[in-house]
Design a protein around this motif. Structure first.
Motif, PDB file in Angstrom:
ATOM      1  N   SER A  84      83.540 -34.015  79.834  1.00  0.00           N
ATOM      2  CA  SER A  84      84.433 -32.886  80.107  1.00  0.00           C
ATOM      3  C   SER A  84      83.687 -31.588  80.396  1.00  0.00           C
ATOM      4  O   SER A  84      84.296 -30.613  80.849  1.00  0.00           O
ATOM      5  N   ASP A  85      82.376 -31.567  80.147  1.00  0.00           N
ATOM      6  CA  ASP A  85      81.583 -30.366  80.421  1.00  0.00           C
ATOM      7  C   ASP A  85      81.236 -30.234  81.896  1.00  0.00           C
ATOM      8  O   ASP A  85      80.727 -29.188  82.323  1.00  0.00           O
ATOM      9  N   VAL A  86      81.466 -31.283  82.674  1.00  0.00           N
ATOM     10  CA  VAL A  86      81.266 -31.218  84.128  1.00  0.00           C
ATOM     11  C   VAL A  86      82.524 -30.591  84.718  1.00  0.00           C
ATOM     12  O   VAL A  86      83.590 -31.194  84.731  1.00  0.00           O
ATOM     13  N   ARG A  87      82.392 -29.357  85.187  1.00  0.00           N
ATOM     14  CA  ARG A  87      83.551 -28.590  85.647  1.00  0.00           C
ATOM     15  C   ARG A  87      83.217 -27.852  86.949  1.00  0.00           C
ATOM     16  O   ARG A  87      82.116 -28.011  87.489  1.00  0.00           O
ATOM     17  N   ASN A  88      84.164 -27.059  87.416  1.00  0.00           N
ATOM     18  CA  ASN A  88      83.961 -26.275  88.632  1.00  0.00           C
ATOM     19  C   ASN A  88      83.960 -24.787  88.312  1.00  0.00           C
ATOM     20  O   ASN A  88      84.798 -24.318  87.539  1.00  0.00           O
ATOM     21  N   VAL A  89      83.038 -24.070  88.895  1.00  0.00           N
ATOM     22  CA  VAL A  89      82.999 -22.612  88.813  1.00  0.00           C
ATOM     23  C   VAL A  89      82.815 -22.098  90.239  1.00  0.00           C
ATOM     24  O   VAL A  89      81.779 -22.350  90.862  1.00  0.00           O
ATOM     25  N   GLY A  90      83.822 -21.379  90.743  1.00  0.00           N
ATOM     26  CA  GLY A  90      83.764 -20.957  92.130  1.00  0.00           C
ATOM     27  C   GLY A  90      83.766 -22.177  93.024  1.00  0.00           C
ATOM     28  O   GLY A  90      84.600 -23.070  92.884  1.00  0.00           O
ATOM     29  N   ASP A  91      82.794 -22.244  93.932  1.00  0.00           N
ATOM     30  CA  ASP A  91      82.685 -23.388  94.835  1.00  0.00           C
ATOM     31  C   ASP A  91      81.577 -24.341  94.382  1.00  0.00           C
ATOM     32  O   ASP A  91      81.035 -25.106  95.174  1.00  0.00           O
ATOM     33  N   LEU A  95      75.200 -28.035  89.513  1.00  0.00           N
ATOM     34  CA  LEU A  95      74.809 -29.386  89.887  1.00  0.00           C
ATOM     35  C   LEU A  95      74.850 -29.489  91.413  1.00  0.00           C
ATOM     36  O   LEU A  95      75.923 -29.719  91.995  1.00  0.00           O
ATOM     37  N   PRO A  96      73.712 -29.283  92.082  1.00  0.00           N
ATOM     38  CA  PRO A  96      73.675 -29.418  93.538  1.00  0.00           C
ATOM     39  C   PRO A  96      74.152 -30.796  93.973  1.00  0.00           C
ATOM     40  O   PRO A  96      74.203 -31.740  93.153  1.00  0.00           O
ATOM     41  N   PHE A  97      74.454 -30.938  95.241  1.00  0.00           N
ATOM     42  CA  PHE A  97      75.114 -32.141  95.758  1.00  0.00           C
ATOM     43  C   PHE A  97      74.450 -33.436  95.298  1.00  0.00           C
ATOM     44  O   PHE A  97      75.112 -34.341  94.777  1.00  0.00           O
TER      45      PHE A  97
END
Length: 312
Positions: free
Chosen positions: A168-175, A195-197
């Protein structure tokens, strides 16, 4: 001077054989530290009082604390000795504040600790070679280890930060896709790394294969004994060390912490500013980040080559 004792109605005595529970509890309550710090203080004080007992010292003096330091240096790393001496200084400062015993440890110096990194870093070509080697292992363990290595080397993460991470710590911030982390000395997950692509893809591939729930640890054990359980810091260190060895990088100077040094160094070498590197590595003091810069400046010094060219 008598044995260490509390000059109060309780008359709780501390002799060379150890610290009474009452006094120890009072001291621990005073420092108000985290469990890991308390464990360090406990080890240090046990060592100190064992030293007093072994030498028959019932009323320690300043020279006894110095002798304790010198004895520690014979069998411990300077960083360990530094932690122990800091603890003893804090303990005697507290004793004096409480009217228990004179502060005999005041201004006793800890060993000088080199500010240079104790571990090496990897070049970008070496990182690529190691990742290619791990990628050749298409088992779930190999896919997991690739993701762990990629996250640590790009985000400069410590093993404890990886161990504490949940899906659950993998999230989105901005883009950006990010991983929120609980940093060193933090109680909450307020920091994050991007996390880059290619890194996100590695993590998503592992999670898709594992099919874990959002509240589960981000990385789990694949061993029979601890299958599906959260990886410990020791396990993560072992995974990285094994992968380094398998790829041909078997050196005592290369460990899991080397990936953190690699992140800081590669960022500076490729145009990152000192302030950006400080933010990436989450250093509270920029002087810590400056160590990377000084190391790079020495590496760029061509003095030896100039001298060799003149002679040979």
């Amino acid at each position: 001077m008598k044995n260490l004792e509390i000059l109060s109605k309780n008359q709780v005595v501390v002799t060379a054989s150890g610290i009474t529970d009452n006094l120890y509890n009072e001291f621990i309550s005073f420092i108000d530290a985290k469990p890991k710090t308390i464990a360090t203080y406990t080890r240090a004080l046990r060592q100190f009082f064992a030293f007093l007992k072994n030498h028959g010292i019932t009323h320690p003096k300043r020279e006894d604390v110095i002798a304790f330091r010198e004895e520690l240096l014979l069998r411990n790393k300077p960083t360990t000795v530094q932690n122990y001496i800091v603890t003893v200084r804090l303990f005697f400062r507290w004793l004096e504040q409480m009217g228990i015993y004179k502060n005999i440890a005041d201004k006793i110096k800890s060993p000088t600790i080199s500010k240079a990194h104790k571990k090496d870093y990897l070049t970008s070509k070496q990182v690529k070679a190691i990742l290619e080697h791990i990628a050749s292992d298409t088992t779930e363990q190999g896919i997991r280890d690739y993701a762990i290595f990629a996250v640590m080397v790009v985000g400069g993460l410590r093993t404890i930060e990886i161990a504490r991470s949940n899906i659950s710590d993998v999230r989105n911030v901005g883009d950006n896709t990010v991983l929120f982390i609980q940093g060193k000395g933090r109680d909450e997950k307020t920091d994050y790394i991007k996390l880059p692509f290619f890194v996100e893809r590695a993590v998503r591939r592992y999670l898709k294969l594992r099919n874990g729930e959002s509240n589960e640890p981000l990385f789990v054990s694949t061993s029979n004994n601890n299958l599906g359980q959260r990886l410990t810091t020791r396990s993560i260190s072992g995974i990285i060390k094994s992968r380094l060895k398998e790829a041909g990088y078997n050196s005592e100077m290369l460990t899991a912490h080397s990936l953190r040094h690699t992140a800081g160094t590669l960022n500076l070498l490729n145009g990152g500013s000192l302030e950006e590197t400080q933010q990436l590595l989450r250093h509270s003091n920029i002087n810590t980040t400056m160590i990377y810069l000084h190391h790079m400046e020495r590496a760029k010094n061509m003095s030896e080559e100039r001298i060799a060219n003149v002679i040979f």
